[in-house]
Enzyme design. Structure first.
Site, PDB file in Angstrom:
ATOM      1  N   GLY A  12      52.101  16.679  -7.254  1.00 37.47           N
ATOM      2  CA  GLY A  12      51.334  17.782  -7.825  1.00 37.47           C
ATOM      3  C   GLY A  12      52.138  18.809  -8.590  1.00 37.47           C
ATOM      4  N   THR A  13      53.255  18.401  -9.214  1.00 42.04           N
ATOM      5  CA  THR A  13      53.988  19.411 -10.000  1.00 42.04           C
ATOM      6  C   THR A  13      53.184  19.834 -11.232  1.00 42.04           C
ATOM      7  OG1 THR A  13      55.246  17.798 -11.318  1.00 42.04           O
ATOM      8  CG2 THR A  13      56.248  18.543  -9.245  1.00 42.04           C
ATOM      9  N   ASN A  14      52.388  18.938 -11.776  1.00 44.62           N
ATOM     10  CA  ASN A  14      51.539  19.336 -12.911  1.00 44.62           C
ATOM     11  C   ASN A  14      50.414  20.265 -12.455  1.00 44.62           C
ATOM     12  OD1 ASN A  14      52.308  18.105 -15.612  1.00 44.62           O
ATOM     13  ND2 ASN A  14      52.581  16.369 -14.220  1.00 44.62           N
ATOM     14  N   MET A  91      46.436   8.605 -10.063  1.00 47.63           N
ATOM     15  CA  MET A  91      46.887   7.228 -10.293  1.00 47.63           C
ATOM     16  C   MET A  91      45.790   6.187 -10.100  1.00 47.63           C
ATOM     17  SD  MET A  91      49.837   7.825 -11.265  1.00 47.63           S
ATOM     18  CE  MET A  91      51.379   8.718 -11.073  1.00 47.63           C
ATOM     19  N   ILE A  93      42.347   4.308 -11.514  1.00 42.91           N
ATOM     20  CA  ILE A  93      41.518   4.096 -12.706  1.00 42.91           C
ATOM     21  C   ILE A  93      40.042   4.199 -12.316  1.00 42.91           C
ATOM     22  CG2 ILE A  93      40.819   2.350 -14.404  1.00 42.91           C
ATOM     23  CD1 ILE A  93      43.748   1.596 -14.679  1.00 42.91           C
ATOM     24  N   LEU A  94      39.295   4.951 -13.124  1.00 40.75           N
ATOM     25  CA  LEU A  94      37.860   5.106 -12.882  1.00 40.75           C
ATOM     26  C   LEU A  94      37.107   4.451 -14.043  1.00 40.75           C
ATOM     27  CD1 LEU A  94      37.886   8.866 -11.787  1.00 40.75           C
ATOM     28  CD2 LEU A  94      38.010   6.838 -10.343  1.00 40.75           C
ATOM     29  N   ASN A 108      44.036  13.835 -19.490  1.00 38.93           N
ATOM     30  CA  ASN A 108      45.079  13.225 -18.674  1.00 38.93           C
ATOM     31  C   ASN A 108      46.428  13.584 -19.280  1.00 38.93           C
ATOM     32  OD1 ASN A 108      46.370  11.319 -16.841  1.00 38.93           O
ATOM     33  ND2 ASN A 108      46.555   9.921 -18.590  1.00 38.93           N
ATOM     34  N   HIS A 110      50.124  12.094 -19.712  1.00 37.06           N
ATOM     35  CA  HIS A 110      50.836  10.816 -19.604  1.00 37.06           C
ATOM     36  C   HIS A 110      52.315  11.054 -19.959  1.00 37.06           C
ATOM     37  CE1 HIS A 110      51.416   6.529 -19.506  1.00 37.06           C
ATOM     38  NE2 HIS A 110      52.112   6.636 -20.614  1.00 37.06           N
TER      39      HIS A 110
HETATM   40  C1  GAR Z   1      53.661  12.814 -13.912  1.00 34.51           C
HETATM   41  O1  GAR Z   1      54.858  12.455 -14.555  1.00 34.51           O
HETATM   42  C2  GAR Z   1      52.477  12.325 -14.712  1.00 34.51           C
HETATM   43  O2  GAR Z   1      52.658  12.421 -16.086  1.00 34.51           O
HETATM   44  C3  GAR Z   1      52.426  10.883 -14.287  1.00 34.51           C
HETATM   45  O3  GAR Z   1      52.722  10.903 -12.909  1.00 34.51           O
HETATM   46  C4  GAR Z   1      53.519  12.039 -12.592  1.00 34.51           C
HETATM   47  C5  GAR Z   1      52.813  12.841 -11.523  1.00 34.51           C
HETATM   48  O4  GAR Z   1      53.607  13.906 -11.083  1.00 34.51           O
HETATM   49  N1  GAR Z   1      51.130  10.318 -14.564  1.00 34.51           N
HETATM   50  C6  GAR Z   1      50.956   9.065 -14.933  1.00 34.51           C
HETATM   51  O5  GAR Z   1      51.862   8.255 -14.996  1.00 34.51           O
HETATM   52  C7  GAR Z   1      49.523   8.687 -15.245  1.00 34.51           C
HETATM   53  N2  GAR Z   1      49.476   7.465 -15.967  1.00 34.51           N
HETATM   54  P1  GAR Z   1      52.981  15.169 -10.329  1.00 34.51           P
HETATM   55  O6  GAR Z   1      52.120  14.645  -9.172  1.00 34.51           O
HETATM   56  O7  GAR Z   1      54.195  15.886  -9.815  1.00 34.51           O
HETATM   57  O8  GAR Z   1      52.192  15.984 -11.304  1.00 34.51           O
END
Ligand code: GAR
Length: 208
Positions: A12-14, A91, A93-94, A108, A110
């Protein structure tokens, strides 16, 4: 004020970048009102709790197929009156049931410059492994609308990040998160909350 719902599956850093942006007044027209996790125990749920954001777990493993899982997530988002839905490291797919319920209302992030290193199977560290295998000198991040096509929706924002000699998937992932994802995701969400993104002939146009 738009209700923002964030879908997560991991650290969940994003999500944290969105929370920080909201706290810093960088998303003036939006409020994170719900976090939904696809599995229990992920650190993103702690981040929601610390920041008093309502959260729920809809465990993917308890649903037999994509269709029933999509329905459960869609129902929860409708119930919460979500205006904007953010996949932040989600992660799972829906199917098109959710894109029909939230047309051009879901984004999203990416961790690559789409159309490179994207689509089915390209998620998390795998994306960076493939970028390093190919020897690209620039990678980065993309925020795009979610459509039925995996990683194929209109691109809203992108930011390039340098690949350095000796990078590992982990060091590249960290640099891309810090320099690109955590910046362009909150910015894209701000733009959406201000109705500044429109889609014309399959192309997202950002008004500034
Ligand atoms: C992030 O790098 C995000 O871009 C990627 O997973 C990581 C999640 O990190 N997402 C994908 O690859 C989706 N296809 P987070 O949980 O720390 O935000």
């Amino acid at each position: 004020m738009k209700n923002i719902a964030v879908l997560v599956s991991g650290g969940g850093t994003n999500l944290q970048a969105l929370i920080d942006a909201e706290h810093d007044g960088k998303i003036p027209n939006g409020k994170i009102s719900l976090v939904i996790a696809s599995k229990d125990g992920v650190y993103a749920l702690e981040r929601a709790k610390t920041n008093n954001i309502p959260s729920m777990v809809i465990p993917r493993k308890e649903y037999a197929d994509v269709a029933s899982y999509t329905r459960a997530v869609t129902d929860a988002l409708i119930e919460a009156k979500a205006d904007i839905v953010v996949y932040a490291g989600f992660m799972t797919i829906l199917d098109s049931h959710i894109t029909e319920a939230f047309p051009y209302k879901m984004v999203n992030v990416h961790p690559a410059l789409i159309p490179s290193f994207c689509g089915k199977g390209y998620y998390g560290l795998h994306v960076h492994e493939e970028a390093l295998k190919r020897g690209v000198k620039l990678s980065g991040a993309t925020v795009h609308f979610v459509t039925e096509e995996c990683d194929g929706g209109p691109i809203i924002l992108q930011k390039a990040v340098e690949v350095k000699n000796g990078d590992t998937p982990e060091t590249l992932q960290k640099r891309i998160m810090e320099q690109a994802e955590w910046k362009i995701l909150p910015e894209a969400v701000r733009l959406l909350c201000e109705d500044k993104v429109t889609v014309k002939d399959g192309i997202a146009v950002v008004e500034e």
